[in-house]
Scaffold this motif. Structure first.
Motif, PDB file in Angstrom:
ATOM      1  N   SER A   1     -14.172   5.448   4.189  1.00 41.38           N
ATOM      2  CA  SER A   1     -13.591   4.528   5.162  1.00 41.38           C
ATOM      3  C   SER A   1     -14.653   3.915   6.062  1.00 41.38           C
TER       4      SER A   1
ATOM      5  N   THR B   1       0.807  -1.219   0.000  1.00 49.58           N
ATOM      6  CA  THR B   1       0.000   0.000   0.000  1.00 49.58           C
ATOM      7  C   THR B   1       0.842   1.272   0.000  1.00 49.58           C
ATOM      8  N   ASN B   2       2.107   1.160   0.391  1.00 48.28           N
ATOM      9  CA  ASN B   2       2.978   2.333   0.406  1.00 48.28           C
ATOM     10  C   ASN B   2       3.612   2.627  -0.942  1.00 48.28           C
TER      11      ASN B   2
ATOM     12  N   GLU C   1      -5.781   1.579   6.580  1.00 46.44           N
ATOM     13  CA  GLU C   1      -6.029   2.928   6.089  1.00 46.44           C
ATOM     14  C   GLU C   1      -7.412   3.421   6.493  1.00 46.44           C
TER      15      GLU C   1
ATOM     16  N   SER D   1      -8.017   6.761   8.860  1.00 40.57           N
ATOM     17  CA  SER D   1      -8.899   7.845   8.420  1.00 40.57           C
ATOM     18  C   SER D   1      -9.888   8.232   9.502  1.00 40.57           C
TER      19      SER D   1
ATOM     20  N   ASP E   1      -2.130  12.994   8.955  1.00 43.87           N
ATOM     21  CA  ASP E   1      -2.926  13.150   7.745  1.00 43.87           C
ATOM     22  C   ASP E   1      -3.147  11.782   7.102  1.00 43.87           C
ATOM     23  N   ALA E   2      -4.371  11.288   7.152  1.00 45.14           N
ATOM     24  CA  ALA E   2      -4.697   9.994   6.549  1.00 45.14           C
ATOM     25  C   ALA E   2      -4.872  10.145   5.042  1.00 45.14           C
ATOM     26  N   ASP E   3      -4.777   9.021   4.335  1.00 44.24           N
ATOM     27  CA  ASP E   3      -4.829   9.044   2.872  1.00 44.24           C
ATOM     28  C   ASP E   3      -6.241   8.961   2.313  1.00 44.24           C
ATOM     29  N   LEU E   4      -7.191   8.427   3.076  1.00 42.48           N
ATOM     30  CA  LEU E   4      -8.541   8.196   2.565  1.00 42.48           C
ATOM     31  C   LEU E   4      -9.564   9.108   3.226  1.00 42.48           C
TER      32      LEU E   4
ATOM     33  N   GLN F   1      -4.450   1.641  -1.237  1.00 46.40           N
ATOM     34  CA  GLN F   1      -4.909   2.012   0.103  1.00 46.40           C
ATOM     35  C   GLN F   1      -6.420   1.857   0.256  1.00 46.40           C
ATOM     36  N   ARG F   2      -7.136   1.891  -0.852  1.00 44.26           N
ATOM     37  CA  ARG F   2      -8.589   1.767  -0.804  1.00 44.26           C
ATOM     38  C   ARG F   2      -9.052   0.364  -0.412  1.00 44.26           C
TER      39      ARG F   2
ATOM     40  N   PRO G   1      -0.095   3.070  -5.914  1.00 45.70           N
ATOM     41  CA  PRO G   1      -1.164   4.063  -5.777  1.00 45.70           C
ATOM     42  C   PRO G   1      -2.548   3.414  -5.898  1.00 45.70           C
TER      43      PRO G   1
END
Length: 246
Positions: free
Chosen positions: A218, A179-180, A192, A196, A210-213, A186-187, A183
């Motif tokens: 989520s 996931t890192n 993740e 979120s 700061d979360a990615d989703l 992460q979904r 791209p």
């Protein structure tokens, strides 16, 4: 029947040596927080360190999936391995009640161990900083995330005899590595989703955490993952009774 399965499973899980191991792992975030406070002021603020290192990197990324995996797979997997699942299935009870009892036990045991570690380490790292909402955000997220992980790993214990290895691959290869670098992946990560929710409930500034989703996505996915995992576990257990129990 659900309550009976729940209490018996909790007694089984909390009385095992693996639980002591998990409790020891839970001391690592606390140790990290103590070292940070003992080191005095540095370039990183207490809020940043608590959110990014202690609560996210150590608790959500490592302790949470590991604890949920070990306890959830053991809740049903141990009975399958030693053959006592036959006696459980012989009882006149709906299969969903058995799965519900096992899932609630795994969730409860996971939540107690992980939340205790997060609470103590968070309080130590944030001592005197007035960031209680940040800590509350992570505690809420951990409680929710532990249920989703437990649901998936209980199902996994019914699908394969190598549930522990498959779960480790998911948690520490898929979630921690892939996931890192890929791209969009992460979904499809419970980690993740959990992060979120921590950001949203904790109302953190982007420079702190700061979360990615997005939060809505989520929450929806966590509900879906938990519900689907539990439903498939019920279906699998029903088929297990017919095709595999002697």
């Amino acid at each position: 029947m659900t309550w009976l399965v729940l209490t018996l499973t909790l007694r089984q899980l909390l009385g095992q040596k693996r639980t002591l191991f998990l409790a020891a792992v839970g001391l690592l975030p606390v140790l990290a927080a103590i070292i940070f406070r003992a080191a005095g002021d540095g370039d990183e603020s207490a809020a940043e360190f608590a959110a990014q290192v202690v609560l996210n990197a150590l608790v959500i990324n490592i302790l949470l999936p590991l604890t949920a995996l070990v306890l959830a797979t053991a809740s049903l997997g141990s009975e399958i391995e030693d053959g006592t699942i036959v006696y459980l299935l012989s009882k006149p009870a709906e299969r969903w009640r058995i799965v519900a009892g096992k899932l609630l036990a795994a969730w409860g045991a996971t939540a107690v161990l992980v939340l205790a570690s997060a609470l103590v380490s968070g309080v130590v790292a944030l001592a005197g900083e007035g960031e209680s909402r940040l800590l509350i955000g992570f505690l809420v997220a951990i409680a929710v995330g532990s249920l989703a992980y437990s649901s998936v790993f209980v199902l996994l214990s019914l699908v394969t005899s190598r549930a522990l290895f498959v779960g480790l691959a998911y948690a520490f290869i898929w979630e921690a590595v892939i996931t890192n670098f890929a791209p969009g992946v992460q979904r499809f990560s419970i980690r993740e989703f959990t992060a979120s929710i921590a950001e949203a409930v904790g109302d953190t500034n982007p420079w702190v955490f700061d979360a990615d989703l997005g939060t809505t996505y989520s929450v929806i996915l966590l509900v879906v993952v938990t519900a689907v995992g539990a439903a498939l576990a019920v279906r699998r257990l029903s088929r297990f009774e017919l095709s595999e129990a002697p």
